[in-house]
Design a protein around this motif. Structure first.
Motif, short mmCIF file in Angstrom:
data_model
loop_
_atom_site.label_atom_id
_atom_site.label_comp_id
_atom_site.label_asym_id
_atom_site.label_seq_id
_atom_site.Cartn_x
_atom_site.Cartn_y
_atom_site.Cartn_z
N SER A 44 10.28 12.22 6.25
CA SER A 44 9.33 11.21 5.78
C SER A 44 8.07 11.17 6.65
N MET A 45 8.25 11.31 7.98
CA MET A 45 7.08 11.30 8.87
C MET A 45 6.18 12.51 8.64
N LEU A 46 6.79 13.67 8.44
CA LEU A 46 6.00 14.88 8.16
C LEU A 46 5.24 14.73 6.85
N LEU A 47 5.89 14.21 5.83
CA LEU A 47 5.26 14.02 4.53
C LEU A 47 4.11 13.03 4.62
N ALA A 48 4.36 11.88 5.23
CA ALA A 48 3.33 10.84 5.32
C ALA A 48 2.15 11.30 6.17
N PHE A 49 2.45 11.98 7.28
CA PHE A 49 1.38 12.45 8.17
C PHE A 49 0.50 13.48 7.47
N GLY A 50 1.11 14.40 6.73
CA GLY A 50 0.34 15.42 6.02
C GLY A 50 -0.59 14.82 4.98
N ILE A 51 -0.08 13.86 4.21
CA ILE A 51 -0.92 13.21 3.20
C ILE A 51 -2.06 12.44 3.86
N ALA A 52 -1.73 11.72 4.95
CA ALA A 52 -2.73 10.91 5.65
C ALA A 52 -3.84 11.77 6.24
N LEU A 53 -3.48 12.92 6.82
CA LEU A 53 -4.48 13.81 7.42
C LEU A 53 -5.44 14.33 6.35
N THR A 54 -4.91 14.67 5.19
CA THR A 54 -5.75 15.14 4.09
C THR A 54 -6.71 14.05 3.64
N LEU A 55 -6.21 12.84 3.51
CA LEU A 55 -7.05 11.73 3.08
C LEU A 55 -8.11 11.39 4.12
N SER A 56 -7.78 11.54 5.41
CA SER A 56 -8.76 11.30 6.47
C SER A 56 -9.96 12.22 6.30
N ALA A 57 -9.68 13.49 6.05
CA ALA A 57 -10.76 14.47 5.87
C ALA A 57 -11.61 14.14 4.64
N LEU A 58 -10.94 13.77 3.55
CA LEU A 58 -11.66 13.47 2.31
C LEU A 58 -12.56 12.24 2.46
N VAL A 59 -12.03 11.18 3.09
CA VAL A 59 -12.82 9.96 3.26
C VAL A 59 -13.98 10.19 4.22
N TYR A 60 -13.72 10.92 5.31
CA TYR A 60 -14.79 11.17 6.29
C TYR A 60 -15.94 11.95 5.65
N LEU A 61 -15.59 13.01 4.93
CA LEU A 61 -16.62 13.86 4.32
C LEU A 61 -17.30 13.19 3.13
N GLY A 62 -16.56 12.34 2.43
CA GLY A 62 -17.11 11.71 1.24
C GLY A 62 -17.50 10.26 1.43
N ALA A 63 -17.73 9.83 2.67
CA ALA A 63 -18.03 8.42 2.96
C ALA A 63 -19.31 7.95 2.27
N ALA A 64 -20.35 8.76 2.31
CA ALA A 64 -21.64 8.34 1.75
C ALA A 64 -21.56 8.14 0.23
N PRO A 65 -21.08 9.13 -0.54
CA PRO A 65 -20.98 8.89 -1.99
C PRO A 65 -19.98 7.79 -2.34
N CYS A 66 -18.92 7.66 -1.56
CA CYS A 66 -17.93 6.60 -1.81
C CYS A 66 -18.57 5.23 -1.65
N ALA A 67 -19.35 5.06 -0.57
CA ALA A 67 -20.02 3.78 -0.33
C ALA A 67 -21.06 3.48 -1.41
N LYS A 68 -21.78 4.51 -1.83
CA LYS A 68 -22.87 4.31 -2.78
C LYS A 68 -22.38 4.07 -4.20
#
Length: 505
Positions: free
Chosen positions: A87-111
């Motif tokens: 469960s920790m491996l699964l949750a960590f992997g999904i979270a890491l992917t989402l971190s990258a997506l939110v960081y890179l897409g912060a500007a369009p997400c906010a706008k």
């Protein structure tokens, strides 16, 4: 032998109340530091946080808690250990992917999603917290499944203390002068608090694993993952839809308020007052129902697994009764003292007015939290999905069609109407599935009378003290409400609404 639910509930409640008191102090400081407008912008990042948390943690944590409770009741400790690793491996992997997506897409997400470009920097900072939250959620789920609430309770307290300490320190630095930079400091504090709680959790679980799980035997990975995914994926998808609807609502509120004739600054300010000041007070007494709901799920699962129907019915009846008792008292306090609370705590009468209007939410909201946990424990999360979505769709409909005409009061009407519908549906479902509900006199009639009849007298006492001293209104407010609460509990004991037998096996 005392019920493990009582011990766990007391521990989680005490910790929850401490963290909420600290949280109120923090919010008062935050409201002064950010102002209503930037407090509204700060609140806007939480819809994104909520959606991401649902994907990487929410369903997985509930699945871990339920599965660990079931396997431990069978004495299968080995499977619990395997489950945690996967469960920790699964949750960590999904979270890491989402971190990258939110960081890179912060500007369009906010706008385009939040419709507020100034939230982009906050989103980038927020993205760093996801992997830490993922691991913490799994470990907390494990301990809750084991009915060992000390670690989750201390984790919650540690996160709050570290967050508040860092934010209060950061806002004093020259680099964080101005409301915009202080808003970023608040998000940085959130990240640092989660990192600290995660480190504590990991150390605690490592020591526990070395001591208790050192003799576990290998287990079949495919079977573990299948069970974990079969339970967590539907839960995550259900909660994802719910969180998306919540997020749409959060984004729509400032937009619909602008359509009612307010400026962008005024709309964000009202949103900040509602979500940053009034709603936290409504949620403050929910520490007890929240603690109950956290521990109810594994307890209901165990009783279902053991086919112990009488014990299940007693557990559900008591949880319902105490949730409503707390809710009715909270409603009485917020209705009669709401304006004084808003003025004394936040120096904002508008927050107090919202608090009075929303006071009927308390018994509905607290009861709903308990009922949802019971339904999930029965293995029917699709039913809680149906009731929650029904309420949210009603709220969104009111938001779109009523708020442009009525302004902020349409938002308040939507909150009350949607919660009423959801709670009624959940009540019907629990009665049908458990064939039990406490007598109306025990959970509604007598508690309501004991809460609402004395409340005006205590309000007069507070006003008298305030008039005579013309100072320390917050102190007297807490004193009078504390006396009111003590007398309310004493009367419930005398009326045999609260009984020691409720918390015995």
């Amino acid at each position: 032998m005392k019920n493990a639910i009582l011990k766990g509930t007391i521990l989680l409640t005490v910790t929850g109340l401490i963290t909420r008191v600290l949280g109120f102090y923090y919010r008062i400081c935050l409201a002064d530091a950010l102002g209503a407008e930037y407090l509204g912008i700060y609140q806007l990042v939480f819809p994104v946080y909520g959606i991401c948390y649902t994907l990487y943690a929410s369903g997985i944590q509930t699945a871990v808690s339920k599965l660990v409770a079931e396997e431990n009741s069978r004495g299968n400790v080995s499977l619990s250990s395997c489950l945690m690793r996967r469960s920790m491996l699964l949750a960590f992997g999904i979270a890491l992917t989402l971190s990258a997506l939110v960081y890179l897409g912060a500007a369009p997400c906010a706008k385009y999603f939040l419709m507020e470009e100034r939230a982009a920097d906050s989103l980038r900072i927020l993205s760093f917290v996801f992997p830490f939250c993922a691991v913490t959620a799994c470990i907390n789920g494990y301990y809750i499944g084991c009915k060992k609430t000390a670690v989750p309770a201390f984790t919650q307290l540690l996160e709050q203390v570290v967050r508040i300490g860092f934010v209060l320190y950061l806002v004093t630095l020259p680099a964080f002068e101005g409301e915009k930079n202080r808003c970023l400091a608040a998000v940085i504090g959130l990240v640092l608090g989660e990192v600290a709680s995660n480190l504590f959790n990991c150390i605690s679980y490592r020591l526990h694993r070395t001591k208790v799980l050192r003799h576990t035997s290998p287990c079949e990975i495919t079977g573990i993952m299948k069970r974990l995914l079969l339970l967590s994926v539907p839960l995550s998808l259900n909660r994802l839809v719910i969180n998306i609807l919540h997020s749409v609502e959060a984004v729509f509120i400032p937009g619909m308020l602008r359509l009612s004739g307010l400026s962008n600054s005024e709309a964000l300010s009202l949103y900040g007052i509602l979500n940053g000041m009034a709603i936290p007070f409504i949620l403050f007494p929910s520490a007890i129902p929240n603690a109950l709901s956290v521990l109810l799920l594994p307890s209901v699962s165990e009783n279902m697994d053991e086919k112990n129907r009488p014990r299940l019915q007693k557990c559900v009846s008591n949880a319902v009764k105490y949730s409503v008792i707390i809710g009715l008292f909270s409603t009485a306090v917020f209705f009669y003292f709401g304006r004084d609370i808003g003025t004394a705590i936040y120096h904002n009468a508008l927050a107090g007015d919202y608090l009075r209007i929303l006071s009927p939410l308390c018994p509905l909201l607290y009861l709903s939290t308990t009922l949802c946990s019971v339904i999930n424990g029965l293995g029917k999360p699709h039913l809680t999905f149906f009731t929650t979505v029904s309420g949210l769709l009603i709220r969104l409909a009111i938001l779109v069609f009523l708020v442009p005409k009525t302004g902020i009061y349409g938002v308040l009407i939507g909150l009350l109407a949607s919660q009423l519908v959801s709670t009624l549906l959940e009540t019907i479902l629990v009665i049908r599935n458990c064939n039990t509900f406490p007598p109306v006199s025990q959970w509604l009639v007598i508690p309501a009378a004991l809460a609402f009849l004395p409340a005006p007298l205590f309000l007069r006492l507070y006003r008298f003290l305030q008039t005579e001293t013309a100072s320390a209104s917050t102190l007297f407010l807490l004193l009078v409400c504390g006396i009111f609460c003590s007398i309310y509990i004493a009367l419930l004991f005398l009326g045999k609404i609260i009984r020691k037998e409720d918390w015995k096996e």
